[in-house]
Design an enzyme around this catalytic site. Sequence first.
Site, short mmCIF file in Angstrom:
data_model
loop_
_atom_site.label_atom_id
_atom_site.label_comp_id
_atom_site.label_asym_id
_atom_site.label_seq_id
_atom_site.Cartn_x
_atom_site.Cartn_y
_atom_site.Cartn_z
N LYS A 137 0.96 -1.18 0.11
CA LYS A 137 0.05 0.07 0.14
C LYS A 137 0.77 1.37 0.12
O LYS A 137 1.93 1.28 0.60
CB LYS A 137 -0.87 -0.07 1.24
CG LYS A 137 -1.66 1.30 1.47
CD LYS A 137 -2.47 1.45 2.58
CE LYS A 137 -3.27 2.78 2.85
NZ LYS A 137 -4.07 2.75 4.17
N GLU A 191 -8.68 11.47 13.46
CA GLU A 191 -7.93 10.09 13.49
C GLU A 191 -6.99 10.29 14.83
O GLU A 191 -5.92 10.93 14.84
CB GLU A 191 -7.05 9.74 12.34
CG GLU A 191 -6.65 8.25 12.48
CD GLU A 191 -6.00 7.87 11.16
OE1 GLU A 191 -5.42 6.68 11.32
OE2 GLU A 191 -6.13 8.66 10.30
N GLU A 235 -7.51 -2.36 2.71
CA GLU A 235 -6.62 -1.31 3.17
C GLU A 235 -6.72 -0.96 4.85
O GLU A 235 -5.84 -0.63 5.20
CB GLU A 235 -7.09 -0.02 2.32
CG GLU A 235 -6.28 1.11 2.58
CD GLU A 235 -6.90 2.55 2.06
OE1 GLU A 235 -6.51 3.59 2.35
OE2 GLU A 235 -7.75 2.22 1.20
N GLU A 371 -11.57 11.34 -4.02
CA GLU A 371 -11.34 11.22 -2.59
C GLU A 371 -10.45 12.52 -1.81
O GLU A 371 -10.84 12.92 -0.91
CB GLU A 371 -10.83 9.74 -2.22
CG GLU A 371 -10.60 9.61 -0.74
CD GLU A 371 -10.10 8.26 -0.42
OE1 GLU A 371 -9.29 8.21 0.79
OE2 GLU A 371 -10.29 7.48 -0.94
#
Length: 395
Positions: A137, A191, A235, A371
């Site tokens: 990733k 987050e 992911e 996104e």
Amino acid sequence: MASVAMRQPAEGSDIENAGFAAPFVFSGAGGTLVGHGAGCSLAPTAAGSLAAAVEAFWKEQRHATLLVGALPFDRTAAAHLYAPESVSAAAPIGKVRSLPRAAGGWTSIAEPPAATYADSVARALALLNDEAAALRKVVLARSLLVTAPHAIDLDAVLTRLAQDSTITTYAVPLPAAASGAPRTLVGASPELLVDKRGGTVRSAPLAGSARRHADAAADRASADGLLHSEKDLREHAFVVEAILDTLTPYCRALSAPEGPSLVSTASMWHLGTAIDGELKDPAVSVVELAAALHPTPAVCGLPRATAREAIATLEDFDRGFYAGAVGWADRAGDGRWMVAIRCAEFSGATARLYAGAGIVPGSDPESEVAETSAKFAALLAALGIDEAGRTQEPR
């Protein structure tokens, strides 16, 4: 917000009149912490040496009660940590009925342009499909450089960001630019990188995102699509696995649910997982934990070193403190650190906004452009403009 020794504000004072441009501000549902002025600073130290540097700092600076600041994305670059001259607590930044419409005359330059970013995503996908590259990733970012016709009012920006109670709003004064101009990192992160209170530790990674919609049916469809997306679930699992692996040596017990749940902000749906642990050594500093964890695969990729090399090749700008971490730590080692996303670096009339997307096999370049546009939305709304720099109705 974890407990911290703080001087309470004088009667009648509040966060609004503290002035946002100079202080450190960290505001979430649990309250607002404001660091006034800059006392002593930690010597420039990279992530790998932060634990020892912080321990030495507390021994040398016996009157300091709090360290605040930011960790850069690049683990070899110096962290920006300092002890404020004084610290005050306040209630969360309040709701406002309306905010003024932004004046016209803004400009916005995409760096890189959307088409160039899409090409970089395609190149990243080629690396991911190359078994020799061993890349699972990579997170690619792009930026917007916006310029206002006047100095940007950071008080107004933070007040607008704080209307979303699901996020932590922050402002971190940064070292001055080479020109001497002041800089401030301002953002609204959903987050949690790490929170440490005594012997307990928590991390709440987000990975996998979808845009929210004003129409209720479209919004629910977006959320359901994300929750059942094989690509996004894969992911997300990468990120959770990496955080568990990093925290395991520090913990006597560590737990996480079997699968992610939906986490929402005003503009985005995310996949999130709450990870809770019991530390072997309650004296370990939250700064050491933050330095060990960041940058997580949510903002860098996997394996971390390989992804970092790919980012250096595919991105043509320095991330600085974007995708690093912002937060605070006290003498007991307790504190809270958020991933430095949904942010911009402000200086006078300019702001550089950042947004990124996780690229894994199955990603689509145009979808990743969309996104990142969705992730710009929070800062753009706080500025009162759209991605092209046109003024829009305030939230």
